[in-house]
Scaffold this motif. Structure first.
Motif, PDB file in Angstrom:
ATOM      1  N   ARG A  92       0.784  -1.207  -0.166  1.00  0.00           N
ATOM      2  CA  ARG A  92       0.000   0.080  -0.006  1.00  0.00           C
ATOM      3  C   ARG A  92       0.886   1.010   0.093  1.00  0.00           C
ATOM      4  O   ARG A  92       1.869   1.410   1.002  1.00  0.00           O
ATOM      5  CB  ARG A  92      -0.887   0.099   1.206  1.00  0.00           C
ATOM      6  N   ASN A  93       0.537   2.174  -0.813  1.00  0.00           N
ATOM      7  CA  ASN A  93       1.488   3.472  -0.902  1.00  0.00           C
ATOM      8  C   ASN A  93       0.451   4.456  -0.504  1.00  0.00           C
ATOM      9  O   ASN A  93       0.996   5.623   0.139  1.00  0.00           O
ATOM     10  CB  ASN A  93       1.652   3.822  -2.406  1.00  0.00           C
ATOM     11  N   VAL A  94      -0.909   4.535  -0.517  1.00  0.00           N
ATOM     12  CA  VAL A  94      -1.609   5.321  -0.136  1.00  0.00           C
ATOM     13  C   VAL A  94      -2.835   4.567   0.757  1.00  0.00           C
ATOM     14  O   VAL A  94      -3.234   3.585   0.697  1.00  0.00           O
ATOM     15  CB  VAL A  94      -2.601   6.077  -1.143  1.00  0.00           C
ATOM     16  N   ILE A  95      -3.200   5.452   1.712  1.00  0.00           N
ATOM     17  CA  ILE A  95      -4.555   4.855   2.632  1.00  0.00           C
ATOM     18  C   ILE A  95      -5.656   4.565   1.951  1.00  0.00           C
ATOM     19  O   ILE A  95      -6.137   5.612   1.339  1.00  0.00           O
ATOM     20  CB  ILE A  95      -4.843   5.732   3.919  1.00  0.00           C
ATOM     21  N   ALA A  96      -6.138   3.476   1.887  1.00  0.00           N
ATOM     22  CA  ALA A  96      -7.288   3.078   1.060  1.00  0.00           C
ATOM     23  C   ALA A  96      -8.201   1.930   1.716  1.00  0.00           C
ATOM     24  O   ALA A  96      -7.384   0.777   2.220  1.00  0.00           O
ATOM     25  CB  ALA A  96      -7.086   3.036  -0.427  1.00  0.00           C
ATOM     26  N   GLY A  97      -8.996   1.662   1.092  1.00  0.00           N
ATOM     27  CA  GLY A  97      -9.814   0.090   1.475  1.00  0.00           C
ATOM     28  C   GLY A  97      -9.969  -0.330   2.838  1.00  0.00           C
ATOM     29  O   GLY A  97      -9.946   0.529   3.594  1.00  0.00           O
ATOM     30  N   TYR A 103      -8.333   1.060  10.710  1.00  0.00           N
ATOM     31  CA  TYR A 103      -7.445   2.021  11.578  1.00  0.00           C
ATOM     32  C   TYR A 103      -8.444   3.126  11.879  1.00  0.00           C
ATOM     33  O   TYR A 103      -7.941   4.290  12.315  1.00  0.00           O
ATOM     34  CB  TYR A 103      -6.063   2.163  11.204  1.00  0.00           C
ATOM     35  N   GLY A 104      -9.440   3.218  11.103  1.00  0.00           N
ATOM     36  CA  GLY A 104     -10.443   4.443  11.362  1.00  0.00           C
ATOM     37  C   GLY A 104      -9.953   5.863  10.533  1.00  0.00           C
ATOM     38  O   GLY A 104     -10.048   6.799  11.214  1.00  0.00           O
ATOM     39  N   LEU A 105      -9.234   5.465   9.270  1.00  0.00           N
ATOM     40  CA  LEU A 105      -8.726   6.651   8.774  1.00  0.00           C
ATOM     41  C   LEU A 105      -9.607   7.005   7.394  1.00  0.00           C
ATOM     42  O   LEU A 105     -10.291   6.158   6.865  1.00  0.00           O
ATOM     43  CB  LEU A 105      -7.269   6.001   8.325  1.00  0.00           C
TER      44      LEU A 105
END
Ligand code: ADP
Ligand code: UDP
Length: 239
Positions: A92-97, A103-105
């Motif tokens: 993962r390069n970016v927060i998604a899915g 993690y509630g992000l």
């Protein structure tokens, strides 16, 4: 006689006359939520195969060892038969899915370094997360094999992030699978298409991957055709 070995959620694997070679058929089908949602999409198999063949050929050209032999027809390839590791290697390069949910992000922030996660492939168990000690203790793969596979994942990320960026897309995350050839060599197997990665348009953040189906955002085949056209333009330019 060719024998159907396996029908999965996106592809069929056929035996050929050569015991070390399989014929892969990409299906006009999309599934989500581990097969709980499933639909027919005309042209999807052709688009996914075209993207995956292009990406595998690009990786091979840049030194990655893979199962890919050649494209046979718009929906079919020949690949080297592997004994697959029942593992999904997610980078993962970016927060998604699921990572955002867990993690509630919010989705969208770049990660300060790539996150690497392994999942145990099992539709019955919904592909649970598995760490290195469990993978080794359960004899799924040893430390050395895992190190080799993660090293390939990093090389793939380093090659594909800039490739997709040149095609106007951010490589948010992706899933890889590996197998062993009859020689024992570990190679990158399965596929690389918008079924197994997230791609966001660099300018608009528009989703250009299977999330358009999971989240009912746009036409799946049209989206995959757009990804293919962009990649073809970049690869053609590079010669
Ligand atoms: P799934 O099994 O997740 O539904 P697919 O529909 O893509 O996925 O099916 C393809 C299957 O073939 C996967 O289980 C994958 O692990 C396996 N596979 C991919 N490449 C090879 C290979 N070179 N040799 C043997 N099996 C492979
Ligand atoms: N992925 C995949 N197969 C799976 C689960 C995930 O190809 O069984 C891919 C998915 O398309 C995404 C990445 O792995 O590019 C990370 O997926 P995530 O864990 O966020 O799960 P998702 O929300 O996609 O189910």
């Amino acid at each position: 006689m060719e024998k159907l070995l396996y029908t999965g959620k996106a592809k069929q694997m056929w035996q050929t006359d050569d015991p070390d070679v399989l014929r892969v058929v990409y299906l006009d089908q999309a599934t989500a939520f581990n097969g709980k949602k499933k639909e027919h999409f005309a042209g999807k198999g052709e688009a996914a195969n075209a993207i995956s063949s292009l990406v595998f050929q690009y990786l091979i050209k840049h030194g990655i060892k893979t199962h890919f032999i050649k494209k046979l027809s718009p929906t079919e390839d020949l690949v080297k038969r592997c004994t697959m590791y029942p593992l999904e290697f997610v980078t993962r390069n970016v927060i998604a899915g699921h990572f955002a949910g867990r993690y509630g992000l919010a989705e969208g922030a770049a990660l300060s370094e790539p996150v690497e996660e392994t999942f145990y492939k099992s539709d019955r168990l919904d592909d649970p997360f598995i760490n290195e000690s469990a993978t080794v203790a359960l004899d799924i793969a040893d430390h050395e094999a895992l190190a080799q596979m993660w090293a390939i994942c990093r090389q793939v990320n380093d090659l594909l992030k800039p490739l997709f960026a040149r095609a106007g897309m951010q490589l948010v995350d992706f899933k890889l699978e590996f197998g062993r050839l009859s020689t024992g060599e570990i190679v990158l197997a399965d596929e690389f298409s918008p079924d197994n990665c997230r791609l966001w348009d660099i300018k608009t953040d528009q989703h250009l991957d299977k999330d358009v189906y999971r989240r009912k955002l746009a036409d799946l085949t049209q989206t995959y055709d757009e990804v293919l056209a962009r990649l073809q333009a970049v690869v053609k330019e590079e010669g």
